[in-house]
Design a protein around this motif. Sequence first.
Motif, mmCIF file in Angstrom:
data_model
loop_
_atom_site.group_PDB
_atom_site.id
_atom_site.type_symbol
_atom_site.label_atom_id
_atom_site.label_comp_id
_atom_site.label_asym_id
_atom_site.label_seq_id
_atom_site.Cartn_x
_atom_site.Cartn_y
_atom_site.Cartn_z
ATOM 1 N N ASP A 170 -26.472 121.513 82.457
ATOM 2 C CA ASP A 170 -25.283 120.542 82.705
ATOM 3 C C ASP A 170 -24.942 119.934 83.778
ATOM 4 O O ASP A 170 -24.969 120.617 85.065
ATOM 5 C CB ASP A 170 -24.813 121.267 82.930
ATOM 6 N N PRO A 171 -25.081 118.644 83.306
ATOM 7 C CA PRO A 171 -25.376 117.233 85.010
ATOM 8 C C PRO A 171 -24.130 117.327 85.704
ATOM 9 O O PRO A 171 -24.313 117.068 86.681
ATOM 10 C CB PRO A 171 -25.948 115.978 83.862
ATOM 11 N N ARG A 172 -23.168 117.770 84.469
ATOM 12 C CA ARG A 172 -21.919 117.451 84.944
ATOM 13 C C ARG A 172 -21.878 119.042 86.048
ATOM 14 O O ARG A 172 -21.157 118.285 87.842
ATOM 15 C CB ARG A 172 -20.847 117.594 84.213
ATOM 16 N N TYR A 179 -33.487 119.789 90.525
ATOM 17 C CA TYR A 179 -32.336 118.570 89.083
ATOM 18 C C TYR A 179 -33.328 117.779 88.520
ATOM 19 O O TYR A 179 -32.996 117.840 87.723
ATOM 20 C CB TYR A 179 -30.584 118.654 89.838
ATOM 21 N N LYS A 180 -33.597 117.333 89.290
ATOM 22 C CA LYS A 180 -34.857 116.231 88.998
ATOM 23 C C LYS A 180 -35.916 116.663 88.256
ATOM 24 O O LYS A 180 -36.306 116.543 87.036
ATOM 25 C CB LYS A 180 -34.916 115.232 89.638
ATOM 26 N N ARG A 181 -36.342 117.188 88.446
ATOM 27 C CA ARG A 181 -38.229 117.968 88.620
ATOM 28 C C ARG A 181 -37.208 118.924 86.801
ATOM 29 O O ARG A 181 -38.276 119.197 85.735
ATOM 30 C CB ARG A 181 -38.480 118.845 89.452
ATOM 31 N N PRO A 236 -26.293 125.945 87.387
ATOM 32 C CA PRO A 236 -25.414 125.825 86.576
ATOM 33 C C PRO A 236 -25.944 126.016 85.560
ATOM 34 O O PRO A 236 -25.864 125.240 84.754
ATOM 35 C CB PRO A 236 -23.952 125.190 87.186
ATOM 36 N N LEU A 237 -24.947 127.027 84.643
ATOM 37 C CA LEU A 237 -25.355 126.606 83.031
ATOM 38 C C LEU A 237 -23.411 126.941 82.749
ATOM 39 O O LEU A 237 -22.602 127.434 83.117
ATOM 40 C CB LEU A 237 -26.262 127.734 82.810
ATOM 41 N N ARG A 238 -23.330 126.838 81.543
ATOM 42 C CA ARG A 238 -22.058 126.669 80.508
ATOM 43 C C ARG A 238 -22.241 126.791 79.314
ATOM 44 O O ARG A 238 -23.440 126.237 78.470
ATOM 45 C CB ARG A 238 -20.927 125.573 80.872
#
Length: 144
Positions: A13-15, A67-69, A121-123
């Motif tokens: 999740d990018p946010r 996060y980029k990878r 982080p995930l949702r």
Amino acid sequence: MPSTPYYSELQSDPRLRRVVVASGVAFAVLGELVIFSLDLGLEWRLAGALLWALSAARELYVITDRYKRFRRVRIDATGEVTLQDSDGEWCSAKLLSGSIVLARFAWLRLAPEQGLSYPEPLRGDASENEAWRRFQVIWRHQVT
């Protein structure tokens, strides 16, 4: 007869990732303010501030690099974790202690086989998302 693999594949999740990075920056700045407010000599405050800044910068670099990878997380019924990189390749990873899964949010501490650990982080919503529902089932039965 071979069994059908049971796994869950979740998109990052990018946010939530931006919230993690922004929080890291905010706490790095707050740490600097705390260090400079200490009743110590200027040289000690400068040394402490430099060490804090280097430590925070390293952590933020590792997190943003991961996060980029990596863009997807897959966890199977045995608790094995793999990560999909930006090229679409999968690599194995370890799920570290300190990971938390709630009904709609998860905080996974992951360590790719090549590299340093990072938080993911995930949702999701089990009533709307089959992958999240599978993830919840796997977490309850295999990981905990």
